[in-house]
Design a protein around this motif. Structure first.
Motif, PDB file in Angstrom:
ATOM      1  N   ALA A 380       1.789  -4.418  -3.279  1.00  0.00           N
ATOM      2  CA  ALA A 380       0.501  -4.090  -2.643  1.00  0.00           C
ATOM      3  C   ALA A 380       0.212  -5.107  -1.550  1.00  0.00           C
ATOM      4  CB  ALA A 380      -0.628  -4.079  -3.669  1.00  0.00           C
ATOM      5  N   CYS A 384      -5.425  -3.563   3.675  1.00  0.00           N
ATOM      6  CA  CYS A 384      -4.239  -2.807   4.070  1.00  0.00           C
ATOM      7  C   CYS A 384      -4.462  -1.857   5.240  1.00  0.00           C
ATOM      8  CB  CYS A 384      -3.704  -2.022   2.875  1.00  0.00           C
ATOM      9  SG  CYS A 384      -4.887  -0.867   2.151  1.00  0.00           S
ATOM     10  N   LEU A 440       6.590  -2.172   1.476  1.00  0.00           N
ATOM     11  CA  LEU A 440       5.897  -1.446   0.417  1.00  0.00           C
ATOM     12  C   LEU A 440       6.693  -0.257  -0.112  1.00  0.00           C
ATOM     13  CD1 LEU A 440       2.331  -1.460   1.993  1.00  0.00           C
ATOM     14  CD2 LEU A 440       3.046  -2.732  -0.046  1.00  0.00           C
ATOM     15  N   PRO A 461       9.252   0.001  -3.862  1.00  0.00           N
ATOM     16  CA  PRO A 461       9.429  -1.124  -2.935  1.00  0.00           C
ATOM     17  C   PRO A 461      10.795  -1.784  -3.109  1.00  0.00           C
ATOM     18  CG  PRO A 461       7.278  -1.230  -4.015  1.00  0.00           C
ATOM     19  CD  PRO A 461       8.068  -0.173  -4.718  1.00  0.00           C
TER      20      PRO A 461
END
Length: 493
Positions: A380, A384, A440, A461
């Motif tokens: 994460a 973002c 990610l 990921p």
């Protein structure tokens, strides 16, 4: 015809004192060597109060604890062809060295001069430390017939070997462990029941009454997948652990630095918890299940789950320890199993020759401030939004990445003065977003139908190398205010 149990009761009533009085079943042959009449468990249950001899297999191993008096006590459960459900045997001794030390479930025990007794309508084997005796043998057919442990007053005979061989042959076709559903942490699955042999490192009772067992077998849990859509709310709330609060540092430092520690949750108290709370044991969890929560593996003990304590000399335990010793002997195999044979080449680090450290090794490091190189996944990023990456590139504020490996999960910051070097230069927001999506596990959009994304809603990921250094914010609480930042790391084009 009078059965064996009946004959034994008659001998006791008549005051017959055969040599050793063992089951009144020890008789003297021409060579003056004692021989024993061993009863099946089912027949022995028909003769409560009579001294009998048994040859049986050990199915469950208890832990040695101090009794209410001055003795130490240990309970085993034994089975044979006549009674697959078995019966419990409780031993008493002045010290733990005199108690049976069973190497593995499925080993064979010979018991002399014991009695069947009842407590609350439940039958059990009563072992008298003064007149009863025992011997332990390996359960494998190919091993010798000599006991690996026996009490000082135990006397066997050459005819015992025949019974031992019969018991071992029966065990070969009726093993006490169900290896067909036995898994290691590296191969656990969601929503399916299986057996797990692992070391219980710590037991904790949460505030809501739930028990958490921290278990380990030297392997890594499988890498999980995450929801494709990553928004600011979900990124901000992604936890670092499944517990309500972090483990105390002294407990954390007792955990291994290589291999996953699975948290196993149960709402029920079971008797083995008393032993597991007081020490570190290997155990077999029968009918356990797992699920993924916040991208982390969570073990769950089903109502039908049973726990068997295992000796350190149990064959399955020895096998796992050998595998772990082999793993840590290789620098490459200490890395996350899911990353082998090679980690991703998405990032480049300045300190290529620096040694590899797991996140747990850093968390348990003796100094709060240190540097290390690690192999992790970025699960994460917070915040973002594209505008946040733009501010990072402009040196206005930092971005927080949530990193994980099989041993732990941490937050690590890209400080504003490291932003440009992390992305490989002052890029456009679009280019920086594209690089972050690589970390990610978010694939680049294509000209294909958008509906294709719905068929693959998860992201996985990649494993990346990065350099990390720790620091603290508060001199009065250096451990509580410790933070991590990424440095000397660049995302490749």
């Amino acid at each position: 015809m009078e059965d064996a149990a009946g004959r034994q009761r008659k001998r006791q009533r008549d005051g017959d004192r055969a040599p050793s009085t063992e089951a009144a079943a020890a008789v003297t042959g021409p060579s003056a060597e004692a021989q024993y009449l061993y009863l099946p468990i089912a027949d022995a249950l028909k003769a409560p109060g009579v001294r009998v001899c048994l040859f049986a297999a050990v199915s469950d191993i208890g832990a040695a604890v101090r009794s209410r008096g001055t003795d130490f006590t240990l309970t085993l459960r034994i089975v044979d062809q006549s009674r697959a459900s078995g019966i419990s045997v409780t031993f008493f001794a002045d010290n733990t060295a005199l108690l049976p030390c069973v190497r593995s479930s499925g080993d064979v025990i010979s018991l002399h001069n014991i009695m069947i007794a009842a407590h609350n309508t439940e039958l059990f084997v009563k072992y008298n430390k003064k007149i009863s005796s025992f011997a332990l043998f390996e359960g494998k057919v190919s091993t010798e017939c000599r006991p690996y442990q026996y009490s000082v007053n135990y006397h066997g005979s050459k005819h015992d070997n025949e019974i031992l061989t019969q018991m071992r042959t029966w065990l070969a076709y009726h093993p006490q462990d169900h290896e067909d559903i036995e898994l290691q942490l590296r191969s656990i699955k969601s929503d399916s029941a299986f057996d797990l042999i692992c070391k219980v490192l710590h037991v904790h009772e949460a505030s809501n009454g739930v028990w958490i067992l921290y278990v380990w077998d030297g392997t890594d849990t499988p890498a999980t997948e995450f929801q494709m859509i990553l928004d600011t709310k979900s990124a901000a709330s992604l936890p670092l652990h499944l517990e309500e609060t972090p483990l105390p540092r002294e407990v954390l430092c007792s955990l291994p630095c290589v291999g996953s520690v699975l948290r196993v949750f149960t709402n029920s108290f079971f008797k083995e918890l008393l032993h597991l709370q007081k020490g570190t044991y290997w155990a077999r969890f029968c009918n356990i299940t797992c699920k993924q929560e916040f991208g982390m593996w969570k073990g769950i003990m089903l109502p039908i789950c049973r726990v068997r304590l295992l000796s350190n000399e149990d064959g399955s335990v020895v096998e796992r320890l050998k595998m772990f010793d082999s793993r840590i002997a290789s620098k490459v195999h200490r890395r996350p199993m899911a990353s082998l044979p090679n980690g991703s080449d998405i990032t480049d680090v300045e300190y290529k020759t620096a040694g590899y450290s797991t996140l747990m090794k850093s968390l348990t490091h003796g100094e709060v401030v240190h540097k290390f190189k690690t192999l992790v996944r970025v699960v994460a990023v917070y915040p973002c939004e594209a505008s946040d990456l733009s501010d990072l590139l402009a040196g206005k504020h930092a971005v927080r990445l949530t990193l994980e490996d099989p041993t732990a999960r941490i937050h690590a910051y890209i400080h504003r003065d490291d932003g440009a070097s992390f992305f490989g230069g002052f890029l456009t927001v679009e280019a920086a977003t594209r690089k972050m999506n690589k970390l990610l596990g978010i694939p680049e959009p294509t000209d294909m139908d958008v509906g294709e994304q719905a068929s693959a809603p998860k992201r996985n990921p990649p494993w990346i190398w990065c350099c990390i250094k720790s620091y603290y914010l508060n001199e009065d609480d250096i451990w509580g205010s410790r933070r991590y930042r990424i440095y000397a790391t660049e995302i490749r084009d």
